[in-house]
Motif scaffolding. Structure first.
Motif, short mmCIF file in Angstrom:
data_model
loop_
_atom_site.label_atom_id
_atom_site.label_comp_id
_atom_site.label_asym_id
_atom_site.label_seq_id
_atom_site.Cartn_x
_atom_site.Cartn_y
_atom_site.Cartn_z
N ARG A 39 0.83 -1.20 0.00
CA ARG A 39 0.00 0.00 0.00
C ARG A 39 0.87 1.25 0.00
O ARG A 39 2.08 1.18 0.19
N THR A 40 0.27 2.41 -0.20
CA THR A 40 1.03 3.65 -0.31
C THR A 40 1.63 4.12 1.01
O THR A 40 2.54 4.94 1.01
N LYS A 41 1.11 3.63 2.09
CA LYS A 41 1.65 3.96 3.42
C LYS A 41 1.87 2.65 4.17
O LYS A 41 1.15 2.32 5.11
N GLY A 42 2.88 1.92 3.75
CA GLY A 42 3.13 0.58 4.26
C GLY A 42 3.36 0.51 5.76
O GLY A 42 2.87 -0.41 6.42
N ILE A 43 4.10 1.45 6.32
CA ILE A 43 4.33 1.44 7.77
C ILE A 43 3.02 1.72 8.49
O ILE A 43 2.63 1.01 9.42
N HIS A 44 2.35 2.77 8.06
CA HIS A 44 1.08 3.16 8.70
C HIS A 44 0.08 2.00 8.70
O HIS A 44 -0.49 1.66 9.73
N TYR A 45 -0.11 1.38 7.54
CA TYR A 45 -1.10 0.32 7.45
C TYR A 45 -0.64 -0.96 8.16
O TYR A 45 -1.47 -1.71 8.69
N SER A 46 0.65 -1.21 8.20
CA SER A 46 1.15 -2.36 8.96
C SER A 46 0.86 -2.17 10.44
O SER A 46 0.42 -3.11 11.13
N LEU A 47 1.09 -0.96 10.95
CA LEU A 47 0.79 -0.68 12.36
C LEU A 47 -0.71 -0.74 12.62
O LEU A 47 -1.15 -1.27 13.65
N TYR A 48 -1.49 -0.20 11.70
CA TYR A 48 -2.95 -0.21 11.84
C TYR A 48 -3.47 -1.65 11.87
O TYR A 48 -4.30 -2.01 12.71
N ASN A 49 -2.97 -2.49 10.97
CA ASN A 49 -3.39 -3.88 10.91
C ASN A 49 -2.93 -4.63 12.16
O ASN A 49 -3.68 -5.44 12.72
N THR A 96 14.47 4.17 6.29
CA THR A 96 15.06 2.86 5.98
C THR A 96 14.04 1.88 5.40
O THR A 96 14.41 0.78 5.01
N PHE A 97 12.78 2.27 5.35
CA PHE A 97 11.70 1.38 4.89
C PHE A 97 11.84 1.11 3.40
O PHE A 97 11.88 2.05 2.60
N PRO A 98 11.91 -0.16 2.99
CA PRO A 98 12.13 -0.47 1.58
C PRO A 98 10.87 -0.42 0.70
O PRO A 98 10.93 -0.74 -0.48
N TYR A 99 9.74 0.00 1.28
CA TYR A 99 8.49 0.09 0.54
C TYR A 99 8.02 1.54 0.54
O TYR A 99 8.67 2.41 1.11
N ARG A 100 6.86 1.78 -0.04
CA ARG A 100 6.35 3.15 -0.10
C ARG A 100 5.78 3.59 1.25
O ARG A 100 5.13 2.82 1.95
N GLU A 101 6.02 4.84 1.57
CA GLU A 101 5.43 5.49 2.75
C GLU A 101 5.30 6.96 2.38
O GLU A 101 6.22 7.74 2.58
N ILE A 102 4.17 7.30 1.76
CA ILE A 102 4.00 8.67 1.28
C ILE A 102 3.42 9.56 2.37
O ILE A 102 2.73 9.09 3.27
N GLY A 103 3.71 10.82 2.28
CA GLY A 103 3.13 11.80 3.19
C GLY A 103 3.74 11.76 4.58
O GLY A 103 4.58 10.93 4.90
N PRO A 104 3.30 12.69 5.41
CA PRO A 104 3.81 12.74 6.78
C PRO A 104 3.31 11.54 7.57
O PRO A 104 2.29 10.94 7.25
N ASN A 105 4.07 11.17 8.58
CA ASN A 105 3.61 10.06 9.40
C ASN A 105 3.88 10.34 10.87
O ASN A 105 4.70 11.16 11.22
N ASP A 106 3.14 9.65 11.70
CA ASP A 106 3.32 9.75 13.14
C ASP A 106 3.64 8.35 13.68
O ASP A 106 3.11 7.92 14.67
N THR A 107 4.53 7.68 12.97
CA THR A 107 4.80 6.28 13.30
C THR A 107 5.37 6.11 14.69
O THR A 107 5.12 5.09 15.33
N ALA A 108 6.14 7.06 15.19
CA ALA A 108 6.70 6.92 16.54
C ALA A 108 5.59 6.84 17.58
O ALA A 108 5.62 5.99 18.47
#
Length: 142
Positions: A39-49, A96-108
């Motif tokens: 997905r376009t925000k792989g980290i965000h959606y991984s955390l959400y899932n 360092t994320f090898p996939y897409r992560e578009i836009g700002p994020n609040d992953t921390a």
């Protein structure tokens, strides 16, 4: 409420679908979540899932379901823990994320919320210390 949600999962999947199958269909043995990584925000959606799957695990515990979702997923090891460990470094340093992560994020902040819950089930993994380090860091307050 929890029983109703669990029953709906079973009904929507044809009546023969366990929570174990839900988790194992979303998380690979290395902890990655391939459906989310593309997905376009792989980290965000991984955390959400991961958050959603962990809530299912919490519901199972509250219902007294004997499958230990937080401890073991059979021969694959514990997939919720593996998924946590897989996404953690990328949530801390999205560059360092090898996939897409578009836009700002609040992953921390997102990973900190999840790690706080995971610490209850995995106190030996040092997640509490990781949360404390995140809260003390500048990236938590961005």
């Amino acid at each position: 409420l929890y029983q109703n949600i669990i029953e709906k999962i079973n009904i929507n999947k044809g009546g023969n679908y366990s929570m174990h199958q839900v988790i194992t269909s979303h998380i690979k043995e290395d902890g990655s979540q391939p459906h989310e990584l593309v997905r376009t925000k792989g980290i965000h959606y991984s955390l959400y899932n991961l958050e959603a799957l962990s809530l299912l695990g919490n519901m199972a515990v509250k219902l007294g379901i004997k499958q230990p979702y937080w401890r073991n997923d059979g021969d694959k090891g514990n997939l919720l823990r593996l998924a946590t460990d897989y996404i953690y470094p990328y949530a801390i340093d999205p560059s360092t994320f090898p996939y897409r992560e578009i836009g700002p994020n609040d992953t921390a902040r997102s990973i900190a919320r999840y790690l706080a819950r995971a610490d209850y089930y995995y106190p030996e993994e040092g997640y509490k210390e990781k949360v404390e380090a995140l809260i003390d860091s500048d990236m938590f307050w961005i």
